[in-house]
Scaffold this active site. Structure first.
Site, PDB file in Angstrom:
ATOM      1  N   ALA A  15       0.905  -1.062  -0.006  1.00  0.00           N
ATOM      2  CA  ALA A  15       0.063   0.206  -0.248  1.00  0.00           C
ATOM      3  C   ALA A  15       0.700   1.451   0.075  1.00  0.00           C
ATOM      4  CB  ALA A  15      -0.858  -0.168   1.151  1.00  0.00           C
ATOM      5  N   VAL A  57       5.712  -9.981   2.070  1.00  0.00           N
ATOM      6  CA  VAL A  57       4.681 -10.881   2.085  1.00  0.00           C
ATOM      7  C   VAL A  57       5.105 -12.202   1.520  1.00  0.00           C
ATOM      8  CG1 VAL A  57       3.014  -9.329   1.920  1.00  0.00           C
ATOM      9  CG2 VAL A  57       3.791 -10.539  -0.202  1.00  0.00           C
ATOM     10  N   ASN A  65      -3.078  -6.843  -1.834  1.00  0.00           N
ATOM     11  CA  ASN A  65      -2.852  -6.108  -3.133  1.00  0.00           C
ATOM     12  C   ASN A  65      -1.570  -6.334  -3.501  1.00  0.00           C
ATOM     13  OD1 ASN A  65      -3.040  -3.848  -5.018  1.00  0.00           O
ATOM     14  ND2 ASN A  65      -1.686  -3.038  -3.596  1.00  0.00           N
ATOM     15  N   SER A  70      -6.261  -9.379 -11.950  1.00  0.00           N
ATOM     16  CA  SER A  70      -5.989  -8.307 -13.080  1.00  0.00           C
ATOM     17  C   SER A  70      -6.697  -9.124 -14.196  1.00  0.00           C
ATOM     18  CB  SER A  70      -4.376  -8.414 -13.466  1.00  0.00           C
ATOM     19  OG  SER A  70      -4.333  -7.811 -14.578  1.00  0.00           O
ATOM     20  N   TYR A  77       3.791 -12.549 -14.645  1.00  0.00           N
ATOM     21  CA  TYR A  77       2.724 -11.948 -13.936  1.00  0.00           C
ATOM     22  C   TYR A  77       1.206 -12.445 -14.428  1.00  0.00           C
ATOM     23  CZ  TYR A  77      -0.254  -7.692 -12.849  1.00  0.00           C
ATOM     24  OH  TYR A  77      -1.136  -6.935 -12.327  1.00  0.00           O
ATOM     25  N   ALA A  97       0.266 -15.274 -15.087  1.00  0.00           N
ATOM     26  CA  ALA A  97      -0.048 -16.673 -14.535  1.00  0.00           C
ATOM     27  C   ALA A  97      -0.474 -16.448 -13.198  1.00  0.00           C
ATOM     28  CB  ALA A  97       1.027 -17.639 -15.182  1.00  0.00           C
ATOM     29  N   LYS A 107      -1.456 -13.885 -11.654  1.00  0.00           N
ATOM     30  CA  LYS A 107      -2.884 -13.251 -11.424  1.00  0.00           C
ATOM     31  C   LYS A 107      -3.890 -14.221 -11.932  1.00  0.00           C
ATOM     32  CE  LYS A 107      -1.819  -9.348  -9.734  1.00  0.00           C
ATOM     33  NZ  LYS A 107      -2.024  -8.906  -8.455  1.00  0.00           N
TER      34      LYS A 107
END
Length: 257
Positions: free
Chosen positions: A17, A68, A94, A148, A161, A163, A165
């Site tokens: 964030a 994360v 996110n 996405s 990216y 794959a 999502k």
């Protein structure tokens, strides 16, 4: 647009964030009256700037550094986010990263980059959700994952990216069962968002392609960060009998092309 102010003690955690979608979502939730914990990995200055913006709204807001993909760091992040009340009302997954490999360059895929994208975008989502699950259940909370459009259909994004999502979309449906009945789990899938992410993706063709995209979109413009934040807020706080769904935010482009 009017807000429904959250009762005192209602809390939210937004990962990734420091800027972009995460920043917009954090500000939207703070404006709605939530105590918001924002997470960042490297962008300390940007996170501090976002936190300063959030402090115009009442509530206990804080910024916590955690990668994360690091499970120990994630568990501490979850503890801090829920510390004040012992529960968590909203989790927005996110945090995300991408690779620089062009989308059609199969031979050029760097497997280390591939692994890093999945560590953050997929494993990170699972670890954060798992760590927050007890507090979410206690608060009968809601999870919103940021997917996405390229997780649903091909687009100009690196294969890793896209794959990752697609995995987020699948996990959203699976986790909606795993965390039921106390916790709802949904996702948003934004289309082309005007700004720095698509500038990096489209390069020198950014202006031309974004203008073309807007012309082909029924609502006659491209997605904004505020559009995404509003949809995340709505999915998190309303629709009490909706779970396991993915909401496309692209002004009707996908539905009509």
């Amino acid at each position: 647009m009017s807000d429904t102010t959250a009762p005192n003690g209602r809390s939210a955690l937004v990962t990734g964030a420091a800027g972009g979608i995460g920043r917009a979502v954090a500000l939207r939730l703070a404006r709605a009256g939530y105590d918001v914990t924002i997470n960042y990995s490297r962008s300390k200055e940007r996170a501090e700037a976002t936190l300063k913006e959030m402090q115009q709204y009442p509530g206990h807001h804080q910024a916590v550094r955690a990668d994360v993909s690091d499970d120990a760091a994630v568990r501490e992040l979850a503890r801090i986010a829920a510390d004040a009340s012992g529960s968590l009302d909203i989790l927005v997954n996110n945090a995300g990263t991408t690779s620089e490999t062009p989308p059609d360059d199969l031979d050029g895929i760097d497997l280390a980059d591939w692994d890093r994208v999945f560590e953050v975008n997929v494993r990170g989502l699972v670890q954060v959700t798992r760590a927050c699950a007890p507090a979410l259940r206690a608060g009968r909370g809601s999870v919103v994952n940021v997917a996405s459009i390229v997780g649903l259909r091909p687009g100009p994004q690196p294969l890793a990216y896209a794959a990752s999502k697609a995995a987020v979309v699948s996990l959203t449906k699976t986790l909606s069962r795993v965390l039921a009945p106390q916790v709802r789990v949904n996702a948003v899938a934004p289309g082309w968002i005007a700004g720095e992410w698509m500038e990096r993706t489209l390069g020198d063709n950014y202006d031309k392609l974004m203008e073309r995209r807007a012309r082909m979109t029924p609502l006659a413009r491209n997605v904004t960060l505020e559009d995404v934040a509003e949809s995340v807020h709505t999915m998190a706080t309303a629709h009490p009998f909706v779970t396991g769904e993915v909401i496309v935010i692209d002004g009707g482009y996908t539905a009509t092309t």
